[in-house]
Design an enzyme around this catalytic site. Sequence first.
Site, short mmCIF file in Angstrom:
data_model
loop_
_atom_site.label_atom_id
_atom_site.label_comp_id
_atom_site.label_asym_id
_atom_site.label_seq_id
_atom_site.Cartn_x
_atom_site.Cartn_y
_atom_site.Cartn_z
CG ASP A 36 0.07 -2.94 6.12
OD1 ASP A 36 -0.87 -3.45 6.50
OD2 ASP A 36 0.11 -1.88 5.44
CE1 TYR B 169 -9.21 2.19 6.72
CE2 TYR B 169 -7.87 3.17 8.62
CZ TYR B 169 -8.08 2.78 7.22
OH TYR B 169 -6.99 3.05 6.56
CE LYS B 170 -7.43 -1.02 4.88
NZ LYS B 170 -8.03 -0.07 3.74
NE ARG C 221 -9.73 -2.42 -2.82
CZ ARG C 221 -9.07 -2.06 -1.65
NH1 ARG C 221 -7.99 -2.40 -1.43
NH2 ARG C 221 -9.86 -0.91 -1.24
CG PHE D 70 -2.07 1.17 1.12
CD1 PHE D 70 -3.06 0.91 0.31
CD2 PHE D 70 -1.86 2.39 1.79
CE1 PHE D 70 -4.05 2.19 0.16
CE2 PHE D 70 -2.73 3.29 1.80
CZ PHE D 70 -3.84 3.07 0.97
#
Length: 398
Positions: free
Chosen positions: A190, A213-214, A357, A125
């Site tokens: 990560d 938050y995912k 996605r 990312f």
Amino acid sequence: MLDRDACLALDADDPLRPFKDEFVLPEGVVYLVGNSLGAMPRRAAERVRRTVVDEWGGQLVGGWNAAGWYDQPLTAGDRIAPLIGAGPGQVVVGNTTTIAAYQALAAAVRLRPGRKVIVSDPRNFPTDHYIAQGLARLLGDYEVRDYAEGRFDDAAVVLLSEVDYRTGARRHVPSVTAQVQAAGALMVWDVCHSVGAMEVDVSPADFAVGCTYKYLNAGPGAPAFLYVNPRHHATAENVLSGWHGHAEPFAFETGYRPAEGIRRFAVSTPHVVSFAALEAALEVWERVPMAQVRAKSIALTSLFADLVGDALKLASPAEPESRGSQVCFHHPDGYPVMRALIDRGVHGDFRAPDVLRFGFAPLYIGYTDVYDAAATLLEVLDKELWRDEKYARRLAVT
């Protein structure tokens, strides 16, 4: 291939089905963006209300003691720890993934003096790779090497994502960690795109970072977490020497003395309202069997890939065990295709240059949701509904 009736039957027998009622989802929406921002737990609104009205409103500054605000970075860390294979006193919560990645990388290079290489994957990312580049520039005589070169013998640290944010490709944490450490480098993982979607075990690593938050559903801007292996607690240095990492913050000393253990990696005053939503989400996760989550994730992603079939080119690994909880496809006009799909109630997202996605959160996505989403996507493609000019305009967040 399963039809819709078969999907309805699978939903009826799904052991995770009761969890769907614990989330707020708009009527008529199939939400396949759990890998970007998870749905809101029903109890989050009441937990935030209690923090704002009862604790802040009723206790004022006394809430730091009476409501436990001061200790939230550690108490929340201990609740997240089982989700990533860590133990008590090994995880601290607060700030952002970007800050946690900086802390981990900076601590690692100081633990490996004389090694002037930070290894990163340009496909990480972007914030991870940017942080590696920025730290190398700050240190002056460091280089950032591409992980694809496979050279770690002179590296101080390697930073990788367990699950690729763009394609969903999954790395094997134990073998990669062992290879890196055998070369004398430190390993930072990560786990933003894996925690909450599969069984995660960062315990062999030196450091790990992740967001909440995912798939963990703690809300926009929710605090991130940092894992530090206990073998480094006494020697790793937190270069962001904020007052919450001090041995005695309320002694108000003029010099910095790091706290013992994981607290030394705390930085600053916790964002109490955001922690309230995180705590509401963790109340759900403490009752979730992660093996069932992973099994359903594999089933959902496989069903979606099968239903879409050859209509789109698969960007994710074809083997379910080699991907996280997302399925991605290439399309040269991926952005307007996604906009048209969202307009019809199926929410995914787009990642440049051409990736559609779809993230599958097993707690609130069912088999019938997947069937309906695939049918809608195929309709958008077959009828070329995405060619409407309004879908070509790029929004700020894609």
